[in-house]
Design a protein around this motif. Structure first.
Motif, PDB file in Angstrom:
ATOM      1  N   LYS A  90       0.830  -1.209   0.000  1.00 42.87           N
ATOM      2  CA  LYS A  90       0.000   0.000   0.000  1.00 42.87           C
ATOM      3  C   LYS A  90       0.862   1.256   0.000  1.00 42.87           C
ATOM      4  CE  LYS A  90      -4.245  -1.801   1.833  1.00 42.87           C
ATOM      5  NZ  LYS A  90      -4.874  -2.317   3.040  1.00 42.87           N
ATOM      6  N   LYS A  91       2.033   1.136   0.608  1.00 42.63           N
ATOM      7  CA  LYS A  91       2.915   2.300   0.644  1.00 42.63           C
ATOM      8  C   LYS A  91       3.514   2.575  -0.733  1.00 42.63           C
ATOM      9  CE  LYS A  91       5.770   4.446   4.094  1.00 42.63           C
ATOM     10  NZ  LYS A  91       6.455   4.301   5.365  1.00 42.63           N
ATOM     11  N   SER A 118      -4.402  -9.121  -8.077  1.00 39.70           N
ATOM     12  CA  SER A 118      -5.423  -9.281  -7.030  1.00 39.70           C
ATOM     13  C   SER A 118      -4.863  -9.261  -5.612  1.00 39.70           C
ATOM     14  CB  SER A 118      -6.144 -10.611  -7.233  1.00 39.70           C
ATOM     15  OG  SER A 118      -5.296 -11.672  -6.849  1.00 39.70           O
ATOM     16  N   ASP A 123      -2.968 -11.642   1.305  1.00 35.91           N
ATOM     17  CA  ASP A 123      -4.254 -11.116   1.763  1.00 35.91           C
ATOM     18  C   ASP A 123      -4.016 -10.492   3.137  1.00 35.91           C
ATOM     19  OD1 ASP A 123      -6.801 -10.579   2.425  1.00 35.91           O
ATOM     20  OD2 ASP A 123      -7.430 -12.658   2.679  1.00 35.91           O
ATOM     21  N   THR A 124      -3.432  -9.308   3.153  1.00 33.37           N
ATOM     22  CA  THR A 124      -2.996  -8.719   4.409  1.00 33.37           C
ATOM     23  C   THR A 124      -3.120  -7.203   4.382  1.00 33.37           C
ATOM     24  OG1 THR A 124      -1.104  -8.481   5.893  1.00 33.37           O
ATOM     25  CG2 THR A 124      -0.600  -8.809   3.601  1.00 33.37           C
ATOM     26  N   TYR A 125      -3.098  -6.618   5.581  1.00 35.37           N
ATOM     27  CA  TYR A 125      -3.374  -5.198   5.735  1.00 35.37           C
ATOM     28  C   TYR A 125      -2.412  -4.292   4.999  1.00 35.37           C
ATOM     29  CZ  TYR A 125       0.422  -5.700   9.050  1.00 35.37           C
ATOM     30  OH  TYR A 125       1.623  -5.991   9.607  1.00 35.37           O
ATOM     31  N   SER A 126      -1.217  -4.800   4.657  1.00 32.41           N
ATOM     32  CA  SER A 126      -0.189  -3.912   4.117  1.00 32.41           C
ATOM     33  C   SER A 126      -0.083  -3.969   2.598  1.00 32.41           C
ATOM     34  CB  SER A 126       1.162  -4.265   4.736  1.00 32.41           C
ATOM     35  OG  SER A 126       1.465  -5.611   4.449  1.00 32.41           O
ATOM     36  N   VAL A 127      -0.834  -4.884   1.946  1.00 27.86           N
ATOM     37  CA  VAL A 127      -0.649  -5.080   0.511  1.00 27.86           C
ATOM     38  C   VAL A 127      -1.878  -4.606  -0.255  1.00 27.86           C
ATOM     39  CG1 VAL A 127      -0.371  -6.837  -1.279  1.00 27.86           C
ATOM     40  CG2 VAL A 127       0.990  -6.962   0.793  1.00 27.86           C
ATOM     41  N   GLN A 129      -4.673  -4.731  -2.806  1.00 23.87           N
ATOM     42  CA  GLN A 129      -5.358  -5.924  -3.322  1.00 23.87           C
ATOM     43  C   GLN A 129      -5.676  -5.743  -4.804  1.00 23.87           C
ATOM     44  OE1 GLN A 129      -5.810  -8.716  -1.130  1.00 23.87           O
ATOM     45  NE2 GLN A 129      -4.334  -7.406  -0.093  1.00 23.87           N
ATOM     46  N   ARG A 133      -7.097  -1.077  -8.336  1.00 25.64           N
ATOM     47  CA  ARG A 133      -7.724  -0.180  -7.364  1.00 25.64           C
ATOM     48  C   ARG A 133      -7.197   1.237  -7.475  1.00 25.64           C
ATOM     49  NH1 ARG A 133     -10.666  -2.826  -3.613  1.00 25.64           N
ATOM     50  NH2 ARG A 133     -10.530  -5.089  -3.809  1.00 25.64           N
TER      51      ARG A 133
ATOM     52  N   ASN B 139       4.236   1.303   7.876  1.00 25.15           N
ATOM     53  CA  ASN B 139       2.906   1.314   7.287  1.00 25.15           C
ATOM     54  C   ASN B 139       2.599   2.685   6.694  1.00 25.15           C
ATOM     55  OD1 ASN B 139       1.763  -1.355   7.814  1.00 25.15           O
ATOM     56  ND2 ASN B 139       2.109  -0.801   9.951  1.00 25.15           N
ATOM     57  N   MET B 145      -5.116   1.863  12.313  1.00 25.11           N
ATOM     58  CA  MET B 145      -5.049   0.770  13.292  1.00 25.11           C
ATOM     59  C   MET B 145      -3.588   0.452  13.625  1.00 25.11           C
ATOM     60  SD  MET B 145      -6.007  -2.472  10.951  1.00 25.11           S
ATOM     61  CE  MET B 145      -4.874  -3.205   9.814  1.00 25.11           C
ATOM     62  N   PRO B 147      -1.624  -2.757  13.497  1.00 28.90           N
ATOM     63  CA  PRO B 147      -1.992  -4.067  12.955  1.00 28.90           C
ATOM     64  C   PRO B 147      -1.468  -5.282  13.716  1.00 28.90           C
ATOM     65  CG  PRO B 147      -0.423  -2.943  11.523  1.00 28.90           C
ATOM     66  CD  PRO B 147      -0.852  -1.951  12.544  1.00 28.90           C
ATOM     67  N   MET B 148      -0.456  -5.156  14.557  1.00 26.63           N
ATOM     68  CA  MET B 148       0.042  -6.339  15.248  1.00 26.63           C
ATOM     69  C   MET B 148      -0.709  -6.615  16.553  1.00 26.63           C
ATOM     70  SD  MET B 148       2.237  -8.179  13.786  1.00 26.63           S
ATOM     71  CE  MET B 148       3.083  -8.090  12.236  1.00 26.63           C
ATOM     72  N   VAL B 154      -5.738  -9.643  10.392  1.00 26.22           N
ATOM     73  CA  VAL B 154      -4.563  -9.597   9.528  1.00 26.22           C
ATOM     74  C   VAL B 154      -4.985  -9.360   8.077  1.00 26.22           C
ATOM     75  CG1 VAL B 154      -2.737 -11.044   8.552  1.00 26.22           C
ATOM     76  CG2 VAL B 154      -3.041 -10.950  10.998  1.00 26.22           C
ATOM     77  N   GLU B 155      -6.142  -9.938   7.678  1.00 33.07           N
ATOM     78  CA  GLU B 155      -6.552  -9.899   6.283  1.00 33.07           C
ATOM     79  C   GLU B 155      -7.013  -8.503   5.875  1.00 33.07           C
ATOM     80  OE1 GLU B 155      -7.953 -11.998   8.500  1.00 33.07           O
ATOM     81  OE2 GLU B 155      -7.076 -13.926   7.941  1.00 33.07           O
ATOM     82  N   ASP B 156      -6.833  -8.191   4.614  1.00 29.96           N
ATOM     83  CA  ASP B 156      -7.344  -6.943   4.075  1.00 29.96           C
ATOM     84  C   ASP B 156      -8.851  -7.064   3.920  1.00 29.96           C
ATOM     85  OD1 ASP B 156      -6.016  -4.484   2.145  1.00 29.96           O
ATOM     86  OD2 ASP B 156      -8.135  -4.939   1.976  1.00 29.96           O
ATOM     87  N   VAL B 158     -10.992  -5.359   2.178  1.00 36.54           N
ATOM     88  CA  VAL B 158     -11.630  -5.003   0.912  1.00 36.54           C
ATOM     89  C   VAL B 158     -11.492  -6.099  -0.140  1.00 36.54           C
ATOM     90  CG1 VAL B 158     -11.318  -2.548   1.297  1.00 36.54           C
ATOM     91  CG2 VAL B 158      -9.578  -3.802   0.058  1.00 36.54           C
ATOM     92  N   ARG B 159     -10.869  -7.193   0.238  1.00 36.45           N
ATOM     93  CA  ARG B 159     -10.645  -8.266  -0.732  1.00 36.45           C
ATOM     94  C   ARG B 159     -11.976  -8.836  -1.212  1.00 36.45           C
ATOM     95  NH1 ARG B 159      -5.478 -11.269  -1.847  1.00 36.45           N
ATOM     96  NH2 ARG B 159      -6.163 -12.924  -3.210  1.00 36.45           N
ATOM     97  N   GLU B 160     -12.136  -8.975  -2.535  1.00 32.09           N
ATOM     98  CA  GLU B 160     -13.419  -9.401  -3.085  1.00 32.09           C
ATOM     99  C   GLU B 160     -13.416 -10.832  -3.596  1.00 32.09           C
ATOM    100  OE1 GLU B 160     -13.680  -6.289  -5.833  1.00 32.09           O
ATOM    101  OE2 GLU B 160     -14.519  -4.884  -4.394  1.00 32.09           O
ATOM    102  N   ASP B 161     -12.249 -11.359  -3.975  1.00 34.96           N
ATOM    103  CA  ASP B 161     -12.250 -12.674  -4.614  1.00 34.96           C
ATOM    104  C   ASP B 161     -12.180 -13.820  -3.616  1.00 34.96           C
ATOM    105  OD1 ASP B 161      -9.692 -12.039  -3.883  1.00 34.96           O
ATOM    106  OD2 ASP B 161      -8.763 -13.212  -5.474  1.00 34.96           O
ATOM    107  N   LYS B 162     -12.250 -13.520  -2.323  1.00 31.39           N
ATOM    108  CA  LYS B 162     -12.292 -14.592  -1.331  1.00 31.39           C
ATOM    109  C   LYS B 162     -13.598 -14.455  -0.565  1.00 31.39           C
ATOM    110  CE  LYS B 162      -7.469 -15.426  -0.217  1.00 31.39           C
ATOM    111  NZ  LYS B 162      -6.508 -15.325   0.873  1.00 31.39           N
ATOM    112  N   ARG B 169     -13.669 -17.177   5.860  1.00 33.36           N
ATOM    113  CA  ARG B 169     -13.361 -15.892   6.501  1.00 33.36           C
ATOM    114  C   ARG B 169     -14.548 -15.323   7.244  1.00 33.36           C
ATOM    115  NH1 ARG B 169     -10.048 -11.920   2.907  1.00 33.36           N
ATOM    116  NH2 ARG B 169     -11.014 -10.506   4.354  1.00 33.36           N
TER     117      ARG B 169
END
Lengths: 185, 169
Positions: A90-91, A118, A123-127, A129, A133, B139, B145, B147-148, B154-156, B158-162, B169
């Protein structure tokens, strides 16, 4: 469009048109498309392992130069095609966006691999997606990482888009509103 | 005249207890790593003392980080120090309650703690008082937030394909 061998040199076939003794007539759009298609300058935005696979694609064995793309442009201002290869944190997002904004029209974007397309396994807060986007994407290549053959196929898809694109597409209100959706311009 | 490891550790503990016995909560040695849990109030003073005392001489800060213990409602700040002369290491832990994550900075002793404290702030929200530039380091700055900490997923989001059916989830 096929290529024909002329004295051992591969030359692109001519587009559709009227031909007679000493003249050949076709539309400007087709000529421009033909020229652009076979001289795409890619800008490699390689952040991880897909970048390594791209190096193999540029190497002698797979040789992207065969498709007119041997000249990589490391300046966005001279590049036609932005190739995003790898995980975009994201950074890194604003930097990628700035590189895209610095490119001159017409510009195309190719997203290589699961991460760029994708987020992939990250699937994590820092990447981020998927790079779609923040910037519009023309062609996605699946794979983790994709093989060089897939990259070449992706480039051929881009070539098809470049060849068949209308000369006025970039001036159209649809295109402008599409960019506006990403907050560009 | 090299003293044995056990003697060295005894000397360190003796030096620590000589002045700060009331601050020591627990001394243990998991995986042969001397670990001392301390009260939070005098941590800077103690690190400074261990730096200068001839029997300890912990003059190198290996690392510093946070650890979240959600069942104890506390976040630990952990310091690892190294005596480069005798090759002896020590781990210090202080426990901060989740509603009061404030502790003084140790950048006055170790300049290298600057980025480590910023990282601990970034991921756990621990505020180091007196830090010269306590901003996020890894970050994105807009992140709201820490995050740790275990309460953040941990997951993002906004992810749509899962979807839940396929990925639980």
């Amino acid at each position: 469009m096929d290529t024909v061998a002329l004295n051992g040199v591969n030359v692109s076939d001519k587009p559709e048109g009227l031909e007679g003794a000493g003249f050949f007539a076709t539309s400007l759009e087709k000529v421009v498309g033909l020229a652009r298609k076979n001289s795409i300058w890619p800008l490699p935005f390689a952040t991880s392992c897909c970048g390594i696979e791209f190096m193999a694609t540029m190497g002698a064995h797979y040789d992207l130069a065969r498709f007119g793309s041997e000249r990589l442009s490391f300046s966005p201002r001279q590049a036609d095609l932005l190739m995003v290869m790898g995980t975009i944190a994201k950074k890194m997002g604003p930097i990628l966006r700035q590189v895209y904004e610095q490119m001159a029209e017409p510009r195309w974007v190719l997203s290589m691999g699961a991460c760029a397309s994708s987020g992939g396994i990250f699937d994590t807060y820092s990447v981020l997606q998927g790079i779609d986007r923040i910037i519009p994407v023309d062609v996605y290549i699946p794979g983790c990482p994709p093989r060089p053959e897939q990259v070449i196929n992706g480039i051929l898809q881009i070539q098809h888009l470049v060849e068949t694109e209308s000369l006025r597409r970039r001036d159209s209100p649809q295109y402008k509103s599409m960019l506006n959706k990403y907050g560009i311009e | 005249m090299e003293s044995s490891k056990a003697e060295q550790i005894e000397k360190i503990i003796a030096a620590l207890k000589e002045k700060y016995e009331d601050q020591v909560l627990l001394i243990e040695s998991p995986y042969d790593f001397l670990t001392v849990s301390l009260r939070r109030e005098k941590i800077v003073e103690i690190i400074d003392y261990l730096y200068h005392h001839p029997d300890t001489q912990f003059k190198f800060l290996t690392t510093l980080c946070g650890i979240h213990y959600p069942d104890q409602n506390s976040i630990v700040v952990m310091y690892q120090l190294h005596n480069l002369v005798t090759n002896q290491r020590i781990r210090l832990k202080i426990f901060l309650p989740e509603n009061n994550l404030v502790t003084p900075t140790i950048t006055s002793i170790f300049q290298g703690a600057n980025w480590m404290e910023r990282e601990t702030y970034d991921f756990f929200g621990v505020v180091f008082e007196g830090h010269p530039n306590l901003t996020r380091i890894l970050n994105v700055e807009e992140m709201i937030m820490f995050p740790m900490r275990k309460e953040f997923p941990v997951e993002d989001q906004v992810r749509e394909d899962k979807n839940d059916m396929m990925f639980g989830r």
